[in-house]
Design an enzyme around this catalytic site. Structure first.
Site, PDB file in Angstrom:
ATOM      1  N   GLU A  20     -45.527 -42.937 -34.055  1.00  0.00           N
ATOM      2  CA  GLU A  20     -45.427 -44.388 -33.839  1.00  0.00           C
ATOM      3  C   GLU A  20     -46.641 -45.117 -34.454  1.00  0.00           C
ATOM      4  O   GLU A  20     -46.550 -46.261 -34.845  1.00  0.00           O
ATOM      5  CB  GLU A  20     -45.315 -44.718 -32.338  1.00  0.00           C
ATOM      6  CG  GLU A  20     -44.024 -44.232 -31.677  1.00  0.00           C
ATOM      7  CD  GLU A  20     -42.846 -45.215 -31.765  1.00  0.00           C
ATOM      8  OE1 GLU A  20     -43.077 -46.425 -31.852  1.00  0.00           O
ATOM      9  OE2 GLU A  20     -41.689 -44.747 -31.755  1.00  0.00           O
ATOM     10  N   HIS A  79     -38.232 -38.325 -33.559  1.00  0.00           N
ATOM     11  CA  HIS A  79     -39.444 -38.729 -34.280  1.00  0.00           C
ATOM     12  C   HIS A  79     -39.941 -37.624 -35.225  1.00  0.00           C
ATOM     13  O   HIS A  79     -40.631 -37.897 -36.199  1.00  0.00           O
ATOM     14  CB  HIS A  79     -40.578 -39.035 -33.298  1.00  0.00           C
ATOM     15  CG  HIS A  79     -40.471 -40.365 -32.605  1.00  0.00           C
ATOM     16  ND1 HIS A  79     -39.488 -40.647 -31.693  1.00  0.00           N
ATOM     17  CD2 HIS A  79     -41.254 -41.468 -32.674  1.00  0.00           C
ATOM     18  CE1 HIS A  79     -39.668 -41.882 -31.235  1.00  0.00           C
ATOM     19  NE2 HIS A  79     -40.744 -42.402 -31.808  1.00  0.00           N
TER      20      HIS A  79
HETATM   21  N1  DGL Z   1     -37.372 -39.939 -30.061  1.00  0.00           N
HETATM   22  C1  DGL Z   1     -37.148 -39.540 -28.723  1.00  0.00           C
HETATM   23  C2  DGL Z   1     -36.490 -38.193 -28.614  1.00  0.00           C
HETATM   24  O1  DGL Z   1     -35.772 -37.828 -29.515  1.00  0.00           O
HETATM   25  C3  DGL Z   1     -38.210 -39.615 -27.715  1.00  0.00           C
HETATM   26  C4  DGL Z   1     -39.566 -40.036 -27.939  1.00  0.00           C
HETATM   27  C5  DGL Z   1     -40.098 -40.566 -26.644  1.00  0.00           C
HETATM   28  O2  DGL Z   1     -39.771 -41.710 -26.385  1.00  0.00           O
HETATM   29  O3  DGL Z   1     -40.762 -39.833 -25.919  1.00  0.00           O
HETATM   30  O4  DGL Z   1     -36.640 -37.494 -27.643  1.00  0.00           O
END
Ligand code: DGL
Length: 280
Positions: A161, A195
């Protein structure tokens, strides 16, 4: 899934996609590649990220609000482009919805079960996803003799992020997280958080070329294409490049989101709107 009401679905309607932040854009990118005629409404919950350290109750409540918001656009289907929300909330969402909704975990688990040769699969994800053991459950349904090793990597989400995609700090943290998976000699690693594909090259370098990285985003877009095809709901017309083809909404910091989104999606995103998601 609840009873699907085909009358609510139009093939030229958009697809709703959501994540806790920018991670779901890795899924959007794959949908754009694989089914370019589809319109997309994306919501990133940038005010409330991360989801991975929150409780199941909270993640489910947030996800329900987002689904209500996306449905105001008459979306024909919803993609939960977040592993944490897929692990914690998908079952509840499915029960209460009359359009198709898919998550990212099942498609990723299936791909990994097909790829592994030595039957040792690693999963890296948020604390929530690892704690839920959802990848193990799905993989064992397909192949009971596979060993699965989960490793929570909570620092990856803030690093991504913050845009530290190629950075010595990310490198160092990845080495520490991945050391035990290297020792165990896994041959397949699931990027169990949307992510993580954004730091894929770092992860591949540290794991070595002999380990196959599975990106559930790719498999999810494929699954979506199959699903829409089987329901005769693929958009046959090519939408113009007008502003309603891809629309982006966030719960905070729209400018930062647009900047980030443009660094990973080639489409040229001009704006994102901020929404007070608690109202939904
Ligand atoms: N992108 C999210 C996932 O695939 C979560 C990231 C988060 O908000 O902790 O789990």
């Amino acid at each position: 899934m609840g009873q699907i009401n085909m009358e609510l679905m139009r093939s030229d309607a958009p697809i709703g996609v959501f994540d806790s932040g920018v991670g779901g854009l890795t899924v959007v990118r794959e949908i754009m590649r694989q089914i370019p005629n589809e319109k997309i409404i994306y919501f990133g919950d940038t005010a409330r990220v991360p989801y991975g350290s929150k409780s199941q109750e909270t993640v489910t409540r947030f996800s329900e609000q987002i689904v209500r918001f996306l449905r105001t656009f008459q979306v024909k289907t919803i993609v939960v482009a977040c592993n944490t929300a897929s692990a914690y909330a998908l079952e509840t969402l499915e029960k209460n919805i009359d359009i198709p909704i898919i998550g990212v975990v099942k498609p990723g688990a299936k791909a990994a079960a097909e790829v592994t040769r030595n039957k040792k699969i690693g999963v890296i994800a948020t604390e929530a996803t690892i704690g839920s053991k959802i990848y193990s459950q799905y993989i064992h349904q397909l192949s009971s003799d596979v060993e699965i090793y989960g490793k929570a990597c909570p620092l990856f989400v803030p690093l991504v992020e913050e845009g530290l995609l190629q950075d010595p700090v990310t490198d160092e943290i990845a080495r520490r997280y991945l050391a035990e998976l290297i020792d165990i000699d896994i041959d397949t690693l699931i990027l169990g958080c949307t992510h993580y594909p954004l730091i894929r090259s770092t992860l591949q370098r540290i794991m070595g070329e002999n380990v196959t990285l599975v990106n559930p985003a790719y498999e999810t877009a494929l699954e979506l294409k199959r699903l829409l095809g089987s329901m005769k709901m693929l958009n046959e017309e090519t939408p113009g490049l007008g502003s309603d083809r891809y629309r982006f909404y966030v719960s905070d910091k729209a400018d930062k989101f647009v900047h980030f989104a443009n660094s990973i999606i080639k489409y040229g995103i001009l704006s994102a709107k901020t929404v007070q998601i608690e109202k939904y």
